[in-house]
Motif scaffolding. Sequence first.
Motif, PDB file in Angstrom:
ATOM      1  N   SER A 158     -36.892 -17.096  27.356  1.00  0.00           N
ATOM      2  CA  SER A 158     -35.729 -16.313  25.476  1.00  0.00           C
ATOM      3  C   SER A 158     -35.254 -16.934  26.539  1.00  0.00           C
ATOM      4  O   SER A 158     -34.234 -16.949  27.920  1.00  0.00           O
ATOM      5  N   PRO A 159     -33.879 -17.014  25.774  1.00  0.00           N
ATOM      6  CA  PRO A 159     -32.216 -17.628  26.138  1.00  0.00           C
ATOM      7  C   PRO A 159     -31.539 -15.979  26.746  1.00  0.00           C
ATOM      8  O   PRO A 159     -31.982 -14.792  26.856  1.00  0.00           O
ATOM      9  N   ARG A 160     -30.666 -16.413  28.181  1.00  0.00           N
ATOM     10  CA  ARG A 160     -29.928 -15.753  28.505  1.00  0.00           C
ATOM     11  C   ARG A 160     -29.191 -15.122  27.901  1.00  0.00           C
ATOM     12  O   ARG A 160     -28.202 -16.061  27.572  1.00  0.00           O
ATOM     13  N   VAL A 161     -29.024 -13.689  27.514  1.00  0.00           N
ATOM     14  CA  VAL A 161     -27.863 -12.893  27.248  1.00  0.00           C
ATOM     15  C   VAL A 161     -27.748 -11.809  27.981  1.00  0.00           C
ATOM     16  O   VAL A 161     -27.994 -11.244  28.816  1.00  0.00           O
ATOM     17  N   ALA A 210     -35.257  -4.874  20.218  1.00  0.00           N
ATOM     18  CA  ALA A 210     -35.727  -5.686  20.394  1.00  0.00           C
ATOM     19  C   ALA A 210     -37.258  -6.606  20.228  1.00  0.00           C
ATOM     20  O   ALA A 210     -36.883  -7.630  20.079  1.00  0.00           O
ATOM     21  N   GLY A 211     -38.033  -5.806  20.282  1.00  0.00           N
ATOM     22  CA  GLY A 211     -39.685  -6.532  20.087  1.00  0.00           C
ATOM     23  C   GLY A 211     -39.915  -6.287  18.178  1.00  0.00           C
ATOM     24  O   GLY A 211     -40.175  -6.850  18.307  1.00  0.00           O
ATOM     25  N   ASP A 212     -38.844  -4.923  17.381  1.00  0.00           N
ATOM     26  CA  ASP A 212     -38.943  -5.316  16.460  1.00  0.00           C
ATOM     27  C   ASP A 212     -38.356  -6.595  15.878  1.00  0.00           C
ATOM     28  O   ASP A 212     -38.902  -7.397  14.969  1.00  0.00           O
ATOM     29  N   SER A 213     -37.211  -7.075  16.451  1.00  0.00           N
ATOM     30  CA  SER A 213     -36.754  -7.982  15.954  1.00  0.00           C
ATOM     31  C   SER A 213     -37.438  -9.827  15.634  1.00  0.00           C
ATOM     32  O   SER A 213     -37.716 -10.215  16.317  1.00  0.00           O
ATOM     33  N   PHE A 214     -38.224  -9.625  17.522  1.00  0.00           N
ATOM     34  CA  PHE A 214     -38.822 -10.842  17.815  1.00  0.00           C
ATOM     35  C   PHE A 214     -39.926 -10.923  16.970  1.00  0.00           C
ATOM     36  O   PHE A 214     -40.301 -11.661  16.295  1.00  0.00           O
ATOM     37  N   LEU A 263     -41.771  -9.415  26.840  1.00  0.00           N
ATOM     38  CA  LEU A 263     -41.380  -9.807  28.170  1.00  0.00           C
ATOM     39  C   LEU A 263     -40.158  -9.598  28.508  1.00  0.00           C
ATOM     40  O   LEU A 263     -39.723  -9.497  29.655  1.00  0.00           O
ATOM     41  N   GLY A 264     -39.821  -8.461  28.114  1.00  0.00           N
ATOM     42  CA  GLY A 264     -37.776  -8.816  27.936  1.00  0.00           C
ATOM     43  C   GLY A 264     -37.002 -10.269  28.266  1.00  0.00           C
ATOM     44  O   GLY A 264     -37.732 -10.730  27.371  1.00  0.00           O
ATOM     45  N   GLU A 265     -36.331  -9.614  29.447  1.00  0.00           N
ATOM     46  CA  GLU A 265     -35.115 -10.300  29.440  1.00  0.00           C
ATOM     47  C   GLU A 265     -36.312 -12.136  30.078  1.00  0.00           C
ATOM     48  O   GLU A 265     -35.610 -13.441  30.149  1.00  0.00           O
ATOM     49  N   ASN A 266     -37.844 -11.613  30.158  1.00  0.00           N
ATOM     50  CA  ASN A 266     -38.266 -13.381  30.731  1.00  0.00           C
ATOM     51  C   ASN A 266     -38.876 -13.959  29.384  1.00  0.00           C
ATOM     52  O   ASN A 266     -39.916 -14.699  29.557  1.00  0.00           O
TER      53      ASN A 266
END
Length: 309
Positions: free
Chosen positions: A239-242, A250-254, A221-224
């Motif tokens: 998710s931590p706020r950055v 991003a999705g691959d690293s997740f 869910l992206g930043e959420n």
Amino acid sequence: MFDVVTLGEILIDFTPVEVNKQILLEKNPGGAPANVAVGVSRLGLKAAFIGKVGDDGFGYFLKDTLEKNNVDTKGLVIDKYYNTTLAFVELDEKGDRNFTFVRKNGADTKLKPSEINREIIANTKIFHFGSLSMTDEPSLSATIKAIKSTRGLISFDPNLRPPLWKDLKLARERILRIMKYVNILKVSEEELYFLTNINNIEKATDLLRQEFKTRIILVTLGENGCFYSIENERGYVKSPRVKAVDTTGAGDSFLAGFLYYFISNENLKMEEALKFANTVAAITVTKRGAIPALPDLKEVIEFKNKVPS
């Protein structure tokens, strides 16, 4: 025995960067399955990659990148007839990206079933792939052969890129056709709605679990953060706020973070696993590029100690 073997596209991401008030394009290694392979390797797992690149400077650069990140490349084929696939990335002020691909007759689509290293696939705990290897032949047949050859769990991320499909109806049909093989599904919110035609996360994941008996479903869910559904348990994990610089990968690293935690912990606690995965993704988006931004385990631990989740 490998921990994770991935199959699919490996390519060059040309990422914009401002230098002396000019926008230049930075050459970065990428491609979703390759990102996952490097991601789990940097966290400490044994990984291998299966795919195809051209017999060109880009192809050898990508092969070298995998090897420098301790990813086994016995399954990577060099093709003298087709060029390495390229992607041009545009970033907005939030770091969100848009892709333009140079992929017609790209080497990644030319992987043949006969070129699949079945020994590698048969000796892995988790086999991971995406849908971009299913857009064209012969890579579609190669992907299906690989799926049927694995003895381990199967992880799948559709990673839908509409411009690369001749027909989105065909994309949905092909993705749903292989869902019966999938044990771990990672999708974005948009991909979930695309596959189910249901505009509700919980109802949509319930439908997939009922229809395909998928063991674990993860919705980014992206930043959420993310949503998960596993057996009789489901929920949201923040998710931590950055400050995002580039959300490419991003999705691959997740997913790499989740697979690492899944393999490394006998008693899986989903919320802890997903806090870890969200942290890996949060670190990744603070840097440019996909593979260059992927963190190692030490970096993740240091980040978790400094930044509250």
